[in-house]
Each structure stands twice: as C-alpha cells, then as structure tokens.
Scaffold this active site. Sequence first.
Site, PDB file in Angstrom:
ATOM      1  N   TYR A  15       0.801  -1.227   0.000  1.00 34.36           N
ATOM      2  CA  TYR A  15       0.000   0.000   0.000  1.00 34.36           C
ATOM      3  C   TYR A  15       0.834   1.278   0.000  1.00 34.36           C
ATOM      4  O   TYR A  15       0.285   2.379  -0.073  1.00 34.36           O
ATOM      5  CB  TYR A  15      -0.909   0.025   1.237  1.00 34.36           C
ATOM      6  CG  TYR A  15      -1.815  -1.165   1.343  1.00 34.36           C
ATOM      7  CD1 TYR A  15      -2.885  -1.323   0.473  1.00 34.36           C
ATOM      8  CD2 TYR A  15      -1.606  -2.143   2.308  1.00 34.36           C
ATOM      9  CE1 TYR A  15      -3.721  -2.420   0.562  1.00 34.36           C
ATOM     10  CE2 TYR A  15      -2.439  -3.243   2.413  1.00 34.36           C
ATOM     11  CZ  TYR A  15      -3.491  -3.377   1.538  1.00 34.36           C
ATOM     12  OH  TYR A  15      -4.315  -4.461   1.632  1.00 34.36           O
ATOM     13  N   HIS A  20      -4.659   5.995  -1.035  1.00 32.37           N
ATOM     14  CA  HIS A  20      -5.180   5.938   0.332  1.00 32.37           C
ATOM     15  C   HIS A  20      -4.092   6.247   1.359  1.00 32.37           C
ATOM     16  O   HIS A  20      -4.399   6.537   2.509  1.00 32.37           O
ATOM     17  CB  HIS A  20      -5.754   4.540   0.577  1.00 32.37           C
ATOM     18  CG  HIS A  20      -7.073   4.512   1.281  1.00 32.37           C
ATOM     19  ND1 HIS A  20      -7.954   5.566   1.324  1.00 32.37           N
ATOM     20  CD2 HIS A  20      -7.671   3.519   1.989  1.00 32.37           C
ATOM     21  CE1 HIS A  20      -9.026   5.224   2.006  1.00 32.37           C
ATOM     22  NE2 HIS A  20      -8.874   3.989   2.436  1.00 32.37           N
ATOM     23  N   ASN A  66      -9.085   1.300   8.929  1.00 29.53           N
ATOM     24  CA  ASN A  66     -10.403   1.212   9.548  1.00 29.53           C
ATOM     25  C   ASN A  66     -10.378   1.213  11.071  1.00 29.53           C
ATOM     26  O   ASN A  66     -11.434   1.240  11.694  1.00 29.53           O
ATOM     27  CB  ASN A  66     -11.137  -0.028   9.044  1.00 29.53           C
ATOM     28  CG  ASN A  66     -11.336   0.008   7.546  1.00 29.53           C
ATOM     29  OD1 ASN A  66     -11.104   1.027   6.900  1.00 29.53           O
ATOM     30  ND2 ASN A  66     -11.761  -1.100   6.982  1.00 29.53           N
ATOM     31  N   ASN A 112     -13.667   5.368   5.820  1.00 28.15           N
ATOM     32  CA  ASN A 112     -13.687   4.450   6.960  1.00 28.15           C
ATOM     33  C   ASN A 112     -12.713   4.837   8.067  1.00 28.15           C
ATOM     34  O   ASN A 112     -12.983   4.594   9.243  1.00 28.15           O
ATOM     35  CB  ASN A 112     -13.440   3.015   6.504  1.00 28.15           C
ATOM     36  CG  ASN A 112     -14.610   2.464   5.730  1.00 28.15           C
ATOM     37  OD1 ASN A 112     -15.753   2.821   5.986  1.00 28.15           O
ATOM     38  ND2 ASN A 112     -14.342   1.595   4.768  1.00 28.15           N
TER      39      ASN A 112
END
Length: 186
Positions: A15, A20, A66, A112
Amino acid sequence: MKYLVAGLGNVGQKYENSRHNIGFMILDALAKASSVVFTDKCYGAIASLKLKNKCLFLLKPSTYMNLSGNAIRYWLQKENIYSENLLILVDDLSLPFGSLRLKTKGSDGGHNGLKNIQYTLRTKYYNRLRFGIGNNFPSGCQINYVLDNFTKEEKKHLSERIEKAIEIVYSFCLSGSEITMNLFNK
C-alpha cells in the site's frame, strides 16, 4: 504546546504508494524535511520534532485504516494532547487531485478511517487536512481506485502538493486553524 499530526494509511509495502496512503506520504516528507526518524511504538510509527515552541508528534497508525481511531486516542492520552491540537491527514475522493482543504469538523464523508476516528473519539470536532485524490473511476471501483498507486500524470505534481500540505501543517501548528483556513482554503 503539543500537537498530534496523524496521517491515515495502511501499513505494508503493498500500500506504500497508494492514493489511500497520502497521509503517510505527507508525514514521511515532513519527517525527512525535519531530519527526524519514525520509531515503531505502540499502535504505530511515531516521530517528534520541535517547531519554534511547539512539539509535534507525527503518527502513522499501524492499525490499518479502519481502526485508526484506536491509535489516535492512545497517543492523545499518552502525550496529554488536547483534541483541538489534533490534525488528521487524509485522502478525499470528493476533491480534485491535489486540492487541499483544512476543516475543523464535519462528517466522515464515507471514509472508513474518519468513521473510526469519530466513533472512537466520540466527536466530529477534530481538524483534518483533506488531500484530494479525485474520483476518476467507474461505478463500483472505488476500493480499487483508492488502493491503486497515483498515475504518472499525478506523480508529476505529487511532491509539489505534498510540500504545500506540509506548509499547511506548519501553519496549523504555529497559527491555528482559522488563520490557516483563511490562508490556504481558496
């Protein structure tokens, strides 16, 4: 005075360069510019720096997006930092790529990470710097879009926009949210 600047993102090389993870990217650039290094601690990687008479704690939660609220609550309590001195760095689909907006409150906007922060802190009154990632994706492909890396075209402008985000972080810590919003939210 102490500040907690928390960048939202997901841990792991997979990631690392995703849209994000712009919160992590901003913090990495800020740490590099300040010659400080992140250390793995409880609930995340943390670095600290002095900015005039302010102490900034930079947090990259290790809880995944999250559950970011758990890490943020922990570090606010551990360092005895007031929630008005909290700044969240977050990606935002509703803003065009590279747009930057500082807000002092608001909804989670379907994000989220922000949902969990609001749930954990039990308030929507906290500062967030929204970094626009655009919404150039087909219907139903939002998750893939935010987890994808920036495009070649976006990468050409990314470091400049990250530098502007760092300016906003500094202004927030030195001058407060109202002055910073007046200067940068145009």
